[in-house]
Design an enzyme around this catalytic site. Structure first.
Site, PDB file in Angstrom:
ATOM      1  N   HIS A  57       5.674 -20.190  15.281  1.00  0.00           N
ATOM      2  CA  HIS A  57       6.255 -18.969  14.724  1.00  0.00           C
ATOM      3  C   HIS A  57       7.389 -18.439  15.592  1.00  0.00           C
ATOM      4  O   HIS A  57       8.429 -18.018  15.082  1.00  0.00           O
ATOM      5  CB  HIS A  57       5.167 -17.906  14.582  1.00  0.00           C
ATOM      6  N   ARG A 104      17.325 -10.496   5.638  1.00  0.00           N
ATOM      7  CA  ARG A 104      16.516 -11.596   6.141  1.00  0.00           C
ATOM      8  C   ARG A 104      15.242 -11.728   5.311  1.00  0.00           C
ATOM      9  O   ARG A 104      14.771 -10.748   4.742  1.00  0.00           O
ATOM     10  CB  ARG A 104      16.139 -11.361   7.606  1.00  0.00           C
ATOM     11  N   GLU A 106      11.220 -13.093   5.719  1.00  0.00           N
ATOM     12  CA  GLU A 106      10.200 -13.425   6.717  1.00  0.00           C
ATOM     13  C   GLU A 106       8.905 -13.759   5.995  1.00  0.00           C
ATOM     14  O   GLU A 106       8.582 -13.164   4.967  1.00  0.00           O
ATOM     15  CB  GLU A 106       9.994 -12.227   7.652  1.00  0.00           C
ATOM     16  N   HIS A 108       4.727 -14.060   5.760  1.00  0.00           N
ATOM     17  CA  HIS A 108       3.448 -13.547   6.252  1.00  0.00           C
ATOM     18  C   HIS A 108       2.347 -14.212   5.430  1.00  0.00           C
ATOM     19  O   HIS A 108       1.502 -13.553   4.827  1.00  0.00           O
ATOM     20  CB  HIS A 108       3.389 -12.022   6.158  1.00  0.00           C
ATOM     21  N   GLU A 326      -0.551  -7.152  18.310  1.00  0.00           N
ATOM     22  CA  GLU A 326       0.491  -7.048  17.297  1.00  0.00           C
ATOM     23  C   GLU A 326       0.332  -5.769  16.485  1.00  0.00           C
ATOM     24  O   GLU A 326       0.592  -5.744  15.283  1.00  0.00           O
ATOM     25  CB  GLU A 326       0.493  -8.298  16.416  1.00  0.00           C
ATOM     26  N   SER A 327      -0.119  -4.716  17.165  1.00  0.00           N
ATOM     27  CA  SER A 327      -0.148  -3.404  16.519  1.00  0.00           C
ATOM     28  C   SER A 327       1.231  -3.120  15.941  1.00  0.00           C
ATOM     29  O   SER A 327       2.255  -3.401  16.571  1.00  0.00           O
ATOM     30  CB  SER A 327      -0.533  -2.315  17.529  1.00  0.00           C
ATOM     31  N   ASN A 509      17.283 -17.672   4.403  1.00  0.00           N
ATOM     32  CA  ASN A 509      16.271 -18.581   3.871  1.00  0.00           C
ATOM     33  C   ASN A 509      14.935 -18.378   4.554  1.00  0.00           C
ATOM     34  O   ASN A 509      14.853 -17.838   5.657  1.00  0.00           O
ATOM     35  CB  ASN A 509      16.722 -20.042   4.018  1.00  0.00           C
ATOM     36  N   SER A 549       8.179 -21.436   8.253  1.00  0.00           N
ATOM     37  CA  SER A 549       6.722 -21.299   8.250  1.00  0.00           C
ATOM     38  C   SER A 549       6.108 -22.672   8.029  1.00  0.00           C
ATOM     39  O   SER A 549       6.216 -23.240   6.936  1.00  0.00           O
ATOM     40  CB  SER A 549       6.269 -20.330   7.151  1.00  0.00           C
TER      41      SER A 549
END
Length: 758
Positions: A57, A104, A106, A108, A326-327, A509, A549
């Protein structure tokens, strides 16, 4: 109770201590490399930092060698548009008149399978902070979603939760959701794709970058407090695929607070306006470990971080936990000492927690982290940030020739029934069940969103200047031919922007693939990258950034290779954006098909709906034809309505244009193709269906001819409320009823929509 840390001194004194490097996602050779860099075993905190930053990642270790091709294919003319490109939080392009736009996409994906609501919600929050970190105001979001079969029980668990998460977070932020795409396929069962896009605007001079510069400058952490949510989110979730029956990974899923982020947006914008920020980085994947080490690596000195000053919301957190947390809703800024007080005042005004957690030093390439007064990290930030680079083996799969064999095309007994089957299929049915949960018009600058080829936004209220954004991707096409599949995704997004009257300007992308350790997958990935890079060069629009990813698979079964491509366009006057729906003028409209129709059914929706599986070659695209279409639409005031042809072909495009106003359409398929089925459902690229008033017809045909675009009159509109073709007739309202019912029937009573995976 005081947490006992594994200090640097302790690491030197206990070189033989066994460490859980494998559980943190590292390979043996990677662990050995870390030991070589440090000259000793790493502390627990150092091991955490390296494992996070060397994950797929964060490090792009398997893709970096191929992603360089984007740079190799970017010409000077293309590069001149880019203010910030690949490697930054988001791409930023200069669109002239002092305006810049950043956008962008992203992913998840894995968190959204584990806990659909929070996984999707924090995906939106993360991409919004990427845009904020460039100095921009976020103005809109989009989403690209992929799920398993529409009738599968787990899809009924995942889809409603994902949609609620996207809507709940985006709506609370006050950001319009201006478009997207939802696809169902068996390959995504157990591994849905949730790709979020955000776009923001800024003045060119307000651009911000992520670097720590200036000896003595302070490192300020601001936003929400740091807790235990999201611990290991990157290394655990981003570098592992889901095995059947595997223990759930809920502790690694973050928890979002959109109202905290909404305040953080305004706080950041005021900090920027006050001129108190030297460098800025959002805290996303990898948390504080990623943000501080990246800032240090990009600067001209070093950095000292004191974790004792980090505001916490959980007791007894170790150094490793504080670094890896990763709060959500957190940012990290570099501020000169004389601006710290002003920085604090602005944060206090917005009720945003802030703390001075470190300082920039003159010791280049040093990164020191203290906790409880003890040194727990002493490592060169360049080695943390750069990470390993793998030359993964790749090879064209043996099954590729077989899957590309020409398919047998199913012939329906009734074209009308085939039409009904197509519009009511989960692949093509109305997405209103999803999109009605999103606010499309908040902020008052949305010009086009619902049933539009691309979202159109006004960015300047005085001049009415605006942008158009579209994101597209076809895993079915890409599996048949990865290079052509990526080109087709680019072509469709480009065309969707063009048909609004906007000039396509830049590309982003999100490349979703299976395991990079699979040679078939790496071949698909390389081919897709080359197709997208070469295609962008042919269209003369730069790739401003992207995301990769990997490990999207269940067991050994990878998803369909899914490059999602976003295209941004610029339109001088949003009030002149072309309409999508028929019936917008007070006279019958003439329908014109631009582009050439061939018998191209490989990977098509007709092939899927008719039970033909996935076979053949995808449509072939010549991107020069897409550029001609863009030239045709820019500044064209003679077009009454326009809609690109893609999934489902001419039939679906005509229905989608007619359904809103219940317009009747009389189609002449004989001028499209000698075979009526091909004329209706072929998915040949570079085609658009437009309408015009009769007195503009000659001018439109002449303009198309001058540009070398094939153009034929395929029909007219009427007030019958029926669509007629090849001697057949079907009511537009009947099609609309079937089209509208599918998703509510499937998901309207879904149970356990927000439950976590067991």
């Amino acid at each position: 109770m005081t947490v006992s840390n594994d200090t640097v001194d302790n690491a030197k004194a206990t070189p033989e201590l066994d460490q859980p490097w494998e559980e943190l996602g590292l390979k043996q050779d990677e662990y050995d490399k870390i030991v070589g860099i440090l000259g000793r075993r790493p502390t627990d905190a150092e091991l955490t930092v390296y494992s996070v930053m060397w994950s797929e990642h964060c490090s792009y270790k398997s893709s970096k060698t191929h992603l360089r091709y984007f740079g190799e294919t970017t010409t000077e003319e293309m590069a001149s548009k880019i203010l910030a490109g690949i490697g930054e939080n988001a791409g930023v392009v200069d669109i002239g008149d002092g305006d810049a736009v950043t956008f962008r996409v992203e992913s998840h994906n894995h968190p959204s399978f584990v806990e659909p609501y929070q996984g999707a919600a924090t995906g939106v929050g993360g991409i919004v902070r990427d845009i904020m970190a460039m100095g921009a105001r976020p103005i809109a979001v989009m989403d690209q979603l992929r799920f398993g079969p529409a009738d599968a029980p787990d899809t009924a668990r995942v889809l409603p939760g994902v949609v609620s998460g996207i809507g709940g977070y985006g709506n609370s932020l006050g950001l319009p959701n201006i478009g997207g795409e939802t696809v169902f396929d068996e390959s995504y069962a157990g591994n849905p794709l949730v790709n979020a896009l955000c776009v923001g605007t800024l003045r060119v001079e307000d651009l911000k970058l992520a670097f720590a510069s200036g000896t003595g400058n302070k490192v300020m952490l601001f936003g929400s407090r740091t807790g235990l949510d999201g611990i290991g989110g990157v290394s655990v979730l981003g570098s592992a695929s889901f095995e059947e029956g595997e223990e759930r990974k809920l502790p690694a899923v973050q928890v979002g607070d959109p109202f905290a982020e909404k305040v953080l947006i305004e706080c950041c914008l005021e900090l920027y306006a006050a001129g108190v920020v030297v460098g800025i980085q959002d805290l996303g994947g990898g948390g504080l470990a990623c943000a501080t080490s990246e800032l240090a690596a990009a600067g001209d000195g070093g950095m000292v971080v004191n974790l004792d000053n980090v505001p916490l919301r959980a007791e007894n957190m170790s150094a490793a936990e504080i670094l890896a947390s990763e709060s959500q809703e957190r940012m990290c800024a570099v501020v000169s000492p004389d601006n710290v007080e002003k920085f604090r005042e602005i944060c206090e005004k917005w009720d945003v927690t802030c703390a001075e957690i470190g300082e920039v030093t003159d010791k280049k390439d040093t990164y020191l982290v203290y906790h409880n007064g003890e040194l727990v990290v002493d490592a060169p930030p360049s080695t943390i940030d750069e990470g390993p680079v793998y030359e993964r083996p790749y090879a064209r799969p043996q099954w590729q020739d077989e899957i590309q064999q020409a398919p047998e095309i199913a012939r329906p007994e009734s074209l009308v029934q085939a039409f009904k089957d197509m519009v009511s299929s989960p692949a093509l049915s109305s997405r209103a069940f999803i999109t009605e949960q999103y606010d499309r018009y908040v902020r008052g600058n949305t010009v086009k969103a619902k049933q539009s080829d691309s979202g159109v936004l006004r960015i300047n209220e005085e001049t009415s200047r605006g942008v158009a954004i579209s994101a597209d991707g076809s895993g079915r096409y890409t599996k048949l031919d990865p290079n052509m599949g990526a080109r087709l995704a680019l072509a469709e997004a480009y065309r969707n922007v063009a048909v609004t009257g906007a000039r396509p300007y830049a590309v982003t992308n999100c490349l979703n693939f299976g395991s990079p350790e699979n040679t078939d997958v790496m071949w698909q990935f390389r081919e897709a990258v080359h197709g997208l890079a070469d295609g962008s060069k042919e269209l003369n629009i730069p790739v401003s950034g992207g995301n990769v990813s990997f490990y999207n698979q269940t067991g050994d079964e990878p998803i369909l290779p899914t490059p999602v491509v976003g295209v941004l366009g610029v339109i001088d006057d949003v009030h002149k954006a072309l309409a999508h729906d028929l019936g917008g003028i007070d006279e019958p409209e003439t329908l014109i098909l631009l582009g050439e129709t061939k018998e191209e059914f490989g990977g098509s929706i007709w092939q899927q709906v008719s039970g033909g599986g996935l076979q053949g070659l995808p449509p072939q695209v010549d991107l020069a034809n897409e550029a001609k279409l863009a030239d045709f639409f820019v500044g064209n005031t003679s077009v009454a309505a326009s809609h690109d042809l893609s999934e489902g072909g001419l039939a679906i495009a005509a229905f989608e244009m007619a359904q809103k106003n219940n317009v009747g359409v009389d189609l002449d398929l004989s001028v499209v193709h000698e075979d009526a089925l091909t004329a209706l459902f072929s998915e040949s690229a570079s085609r658009v269906l437009i309408s015009t008033a009769s007195d503009h017809l000659d001018g439109i045909l002449q303009r198309a001819s001058e540009l070398g675009i094939p153009a034929v009159v395929v029909g007219t509109t009427n007030d019958s409320g029926n669509i007629t073709f090849a001697g057949e007739e079907v009511a537009t309202a009947e099609l609309r009823e079937a089209w509208s019912a599918t998703l509510p029937n499937l998901f309207g009573h879904a149970v356990g929509a927000n439950s976590v995976v067991e």
